[in-house]
Design a protein around this motif. Structure first.
Motif, short mmCIF file in Angstrom:
data_model
loop_
_atom_site.label_atom_id
_atom_site.label_comp_id
_atom_site.label_asym_id
_atom_site.label_seq_id
_atom_site.Cartn_x
_atom_site.Cartn_y
_atom_site.Cartn_z
N SER C 4 33.72 15.93 -0.66
CA SER C 4 34.40 16.92 -1.50
C SER C 4 35.90 16.69 -1.47
O SER C 4 36.47 16.23 -0.48
N TYR C 28 33.63 21.98 -6.20
CA TYR C 28 33.14 23.27 -5.72
C TYR C 28 33.86 24.40 -6.43
O TYR C 28 35.06 24.30 -6.73
N ASN C 30 35.37 27.42 -5.68
CA ASN C 30 35.82 28.21 -4.54
C ASN C 30 36.17 29.64 -4.97
O ASN C 30 37.08 29.84 -5.77
N LYS C 51 20.22 28.47 -1.70
CA LYS C 51 20.57 27.15 -1.17
C LYS C 51 19.55 26.72 -0.11
O LYS C 51 19.23 25.54 0.01
N GLU C 71 24.45 25.53 -5.95
CA GLU C 71 24.83 24.79 -4.74
C GLU C 71 26.35 24.57 -4.69
O GLU C 71 26.92 24.45 -3.61
N ASP C 72 26.97 24.50 -5.86
CA ASP C 72 28.39 24.18 -5.89
C ASP C 72 29.28 25.42 -5.87
O ASP C 72 30.51 25.32 -5.94
N LYS C 74 31.01 28.14 -3.82
CA LYS C 74 31.39 28.37 -2.42
C LYS C 74 32.17 29.68 -2.37
O LYS C 74 33.23 29.78 -2.98
#
Lengths: 403, 403, 403, 403
Positions: C4, C28, C30, C51, C71-72, C74
């Motif tokens: 990442s 990601y 964020n 997840k 999944e991406d 965060k």
């Protein structure tokens, strides 16, 4: 139909010489209404239609099972504050509440009521008292039905305090219902005060004491219609199965004046407090509740909508849920009860029972007075009522059992 | 915990010498179940959890208010037809109905039940009788709880006729419940038959007569759970207000075996007929009704959905409407009642009351036997039950009133 | 899982050199949350369980049909005011909202949020701004989700006015949400503000203008969950049949913080006003309505109860009635939408679309901003959303159509 | 009002010389009804009251938004089997369904319909065909509305097979609706067959092929009223939020002829099968369902009661539940739709579009034909309808957009 005499005459006769009854002397139950609104108008209309043989006895709990008949109820007058009603004939006023054509046997004229002067204004209580009781006398009235819109109020608890405030003309402390009640107390004959709204009368020890001293009957407080009576029976049902109620939610919304007025916060608060007490009385334990008139929605009119949720714990921790939705015509439900209450009031007068009559209040009222008595489920209350009816002697009570 | 003796011994002791009780002799209520399905398994689980102090007494109507305690109920055996259950331990079988971990004090093995041979097959009734009663004896059982899936049946009315068919090995005429009942009648000690399904036992005069002659108690028929008991109280509520019910519609749908089987037309028909009678019994007049188990929907499982509509006429021809939606866990509701019925059965044995005990059936059963007795609202029935409980002497009855 | 890079780096890369994507560079999303309460905690829990492969995509409208994956996402941080949460780990805090065992990939520590000082107290806005944006930077955040409890507020309308008040440190005029929003505006990178509560952000022209100027995306206002979205579709349904709706009543009651706070009168008023507008927008005519959070009942918890009545006129003046009762878990409904909104925010950033994005707000929000846009039925709004998704180019948008 | 000409004349004129229209030539939509029951009578009454200016356009989906007006619909005849109706005037017959006073512009006499001879009896199909088509011609009819009571039937699939059976006078194979349809096919002018009941016509490829060859329009099958259309929109709503529906339960009970007939098992089965398909079409996955007309309860009359339960899984495995209760007047709901369908039929004739018109059927029908087309949510179907309307040229279509 035989000749009628004044109620006072006939009661005198009755108490002394019972045989007169058997000779067919009719004692009319002359009734006066405070607040010629929806409830009173439906009461007038329904009674007349029954007398005309047009409808049955639906919605009148005791129906033909007691000795007093619908035919002998006479609504002889009403008080209201609405300029558009005062001075008008009953027939004219009921047109706003009922579409059909109807001709009243007793087509009285609406009188001006006692005006709430607590916020501003001024009034002479002594003068008002005289004005009202003069009308009562003229109408030969003995039964008084209070159906005015829900009001704010403060109970008195002490008779002395109440009388002192009256004497001091302290109209800022006295609610209209309290004053109407006082006027009936000052009226010089045994009579009945039926309080169909939440103002505490049967639940105010001051008022009950006064009634007992002055040969007056109190039925109150707050006519039990709509969802609350049904809720008490559902709660009793669940309690008898030892189901643990987790919470109770009961919404009420309608479009009549009562809902309009109940949206004023300070009126609502008193109502909510009371209902929570009923739940505890019946279940024996506290349950978080939300039970109150919730809102006003004009197009619903008198046909209110009730929604209720009762989740509970069953055996082995299973969680069940009951949801009840109701559409209830508010005013007919109350009016049907009033038909009974007028007749039961007459029976009390004949029996000489005064004060707050719990076996009657327990069934017909949301907050059955006197205040020291608990609320009970309505099916239980109906048994109390039946016992009370049949413990009386044969002149006064429930000797005519429906077949 | 004190030493236990066989029930037969202890009862003998009890009937002769009451003082033994006060010395702490425990009489266990040894119970056997016909049909180890959802109801029986939840009954086992819930009782064990109560004994373990894990849960309260929710859903057990009489709770701790009578002298017999949950601790003294012992489920000692069960019969079933499912090959996957027969020969298995209770602990294993209940895993299909309950997720939690549980260890049973009495972890019995499921016995093979009486198999329905009416459609095809063959069976020797005499041999079956012996097989069953031998197990009863071995288990020292005195209380028998029938919770098998709803079956078709034909009542007998005449005891003689019933016995004749048995004698002739006419297994095509006899339903499994009728045979189970017969096996208990032939069992040579006073005992209790609790019939939780619609087969007429308490409502079949043949069966009631036999029970009276043979010192047997019958509770039945059809355990009152779900919407029907609530409906009776709502009807009583409306009737007391003289509201004219226009029609009653009550849908029931669930995903357990009972709903699966009830979709078979001939079973359903008997159920519908019965319920309409209950309505008439309570209201005193006929009302068009649609009340029956309506369908099967597997994902609902044991948590059935009930929907009910009751429109009625109120005062002055106003039309109101009550809609009730319920989510009810069927098996726990019945299991909680069975906890009472086992204990009430024991009290009947101690009192020596035999036959169909109406004051108990009226509350716990949908079709309270004997057949000549009317159905009444459940709140009324609960009063009958309380009266019955407290009219007994101090040994047997409800002397421990909950505080 | 591939390596990442910081979001800023990767976006720079992305905008210049699209091929990198195909080489597997992961961007990601964020995200930072304002208010680590029920919604945020369920969002954290649900995302982690997805997840972990433990649950499916139920309740996430777009599921796997767009290019951005769960999944991406965060969640890298959260702000709260509760002393019992600040400084604690996410894992610890979520224990109050979720029973299961769970281990978070990103187990951040709860930061102290911006404290409302409007009633009393004092605060330095400049200092707070710096404190907040420092945390944003440290967390490399670009998406901000506001889920704090409903607050009172006054919109600004004029950007100048808003900035002036900030400059004058007039914290008595500025609500917490407005300040959080401002902090994101001052944060020096393109980012997304998702406003899930009723404070007007997407509906305040001042805020929208600022967002457009500063390369910020606004999703708002007031996440559309529970009964309101369903109501819009029922209204559209009735309107398309030209049924004339007479009134709409919708009760909501729950036991979470939002219901607790909404019972404060001044918050409720703003909410009620808004909803009536939605009805008019959809139907094209005014209807008397009672639609608002009605009460607080603690045992209901997050599982609110909704009851709705819609009477309407059909052909030939027939009057029909729809009653809807719902039990809805409030927080999961919103959390599922937030999973989409975070991903849609990322797509906006990639596309360089800033300001209040109506085609997204129309579906996900109760009051879709910008203010000049009407509310529409949700099924209609979903079509707008789909169009918007597929009009984008292949990098950013909805190229992955579920099969 | 200008002079009228026969439809055939006027259509000829229209197709050749459009300008005539602008000169005010009125084309009446002459319609004939099969089954003069509740639906047909309410259609007659409602249309007349609209023409009389007594009521509005409630319940007519397209209202005034298309070029064809209610004023130009003429119901010119009806067929029925009831001896009490045949030979009577419309005005007399509608008295059973409508209380008000009404005078019909076209007070036709009820004709005898085609009698079902499948169980027993005998009939000459050729003779019947001639009898019916003679009446059609005499009435100058072009639009045929089928509202007979639900019947059992077997679709044909192959046109050849259908025609062979007719030729062989095999009346035991042919349902009344199939024969009525055939009679319209043999009627020698372009015309419209509107099938409001579950018999498969638009879903029978044999029938659709025949209609296409013979310049006939088919709208069908089974008019979408009551709960089913609403259910489709609720399902679409839930699907767009990716909520996983666990099961669907939908009870229907009423007191009209349709419910009476649907209780016959073999009719019910076909209905249940169809509805489950609709659910799959919309959701994209199978869901256990119980959706069917459940029972007959006479006092409910035409005002049916619907109860629906939809439990579903939301984000993070939360389980929510929607319960819907409806009181719906069945016949007005369908009659309002027929007002549109007659006008849309006329537009099809003008456009020369024949066969089963899916964009119309998708909105108005429960089982929109042709059979190869899926059912879709009704809000989606309304968009199809709008597109279809406005893709037409200005003579025929929806040029008059309501403002």
């Amino acid at each position: 139909m035989i000749e009628s005499v004044s109620i006072e005459q006939s009661r005198a006769v009755l108490l002394v010489r019972k045989p007169y009854i058997s000779k067919g002397l009719v004692i009319y139950m002359n009734s006066v209404i405070f607040g010629q609104g929806y409830v009173a108008s439906i009461l007038n209309v329904g009674l007349q239609r029954i007398k005309d043989g047009e409808i049955g006895l639906e919605g009148i709990p005791l129906g033909n099972s007691i000795s007093k008949t619908m035919e002998d109820i006479k609504i002889v007058g009403a008080f209201d504050l609405d300029k558009k009603k005062i001075g008008k004939n009953l027939g004219e006023v009921t047109k706003d509440y009922w579409d059909g054509n109807i001709k009243f046997d007793d087509d009285y004229i609406i009188e001006e009521g006692y005006r709430d002067n607590r916020e501003r204004g001024n009034i002479d209580l002594e003068g008002e008292l005289e004005r009202l009781t003069d009308i009562y006398k003229r109408k030969d009235a003995e039964i008084f039905v209070n159906t005015i819109t829900t009001e704010s109020f403060e109970p008195f608890a002490e008779e002395k305090e109440f009388l002192r405030r009256i004497k001091e003309n302290d109209f800022k402390r006295i609610s209209p219902v309290q004053f109407y009640f006082y006027s009936v107390m000052e009226y010089d004959r045994p009579s009945v005060f039926i309080n169909c709204i939440p103002t505490m009368i049967a639940n105010d020890p001051a008022m009950v004491k006064m009634a007992e001293e002055r040969e007056k009957v109190i039925f109150g407080d707050d006519g039990a219609t709509g969802a609350t009576p049904l809720t008490t029976d559902i709660l009793e049902h669940l309690k008898e199965r030892r189901r643990k109620i987790m919470s109770i939610c009961q919404f009420n919304i309608g479009g009549n004046n009562d809902f309009l007025s109940l949206t004023e916060p300070e009126r609502n608060i008193s109502k909510e407090r009371t209902k929570a007490g009923v739940v505890k009385d019946i279940l024996g334990y506290e349950v978080p509740t939300y039970i109150k008139p919730t809102g006003y929605l004009e197009p619903l009119g008198d046909n209110k909508f009730v929604s209720m949720l009762i989740p509970y714990v069953s055996f082995n921790e299973a969680i069940d849920e009951i949801t009840v939705n109701m559409r209830v015509n508010d005013s007919p439900a109350l009016a049907g009860n009033i038909v009974d209450l007028i007749r039961l009031g007459e029976i009390c007068l004949e029996r000489g029972e005064y004060g707050a009559i719990y076996p009657i209040n327990a069934f017909y009222m949301k907050m059955p007075g006197p205040i020291e008595k608990a609320a009970i489920a309505k099916i239980k209350a109906f048994e109390l009522l039946e016992e009370w009816l049949f413990e009386g002697d044969n002149i006064s009570g429930g000797e005519r059992k429906e077949t």
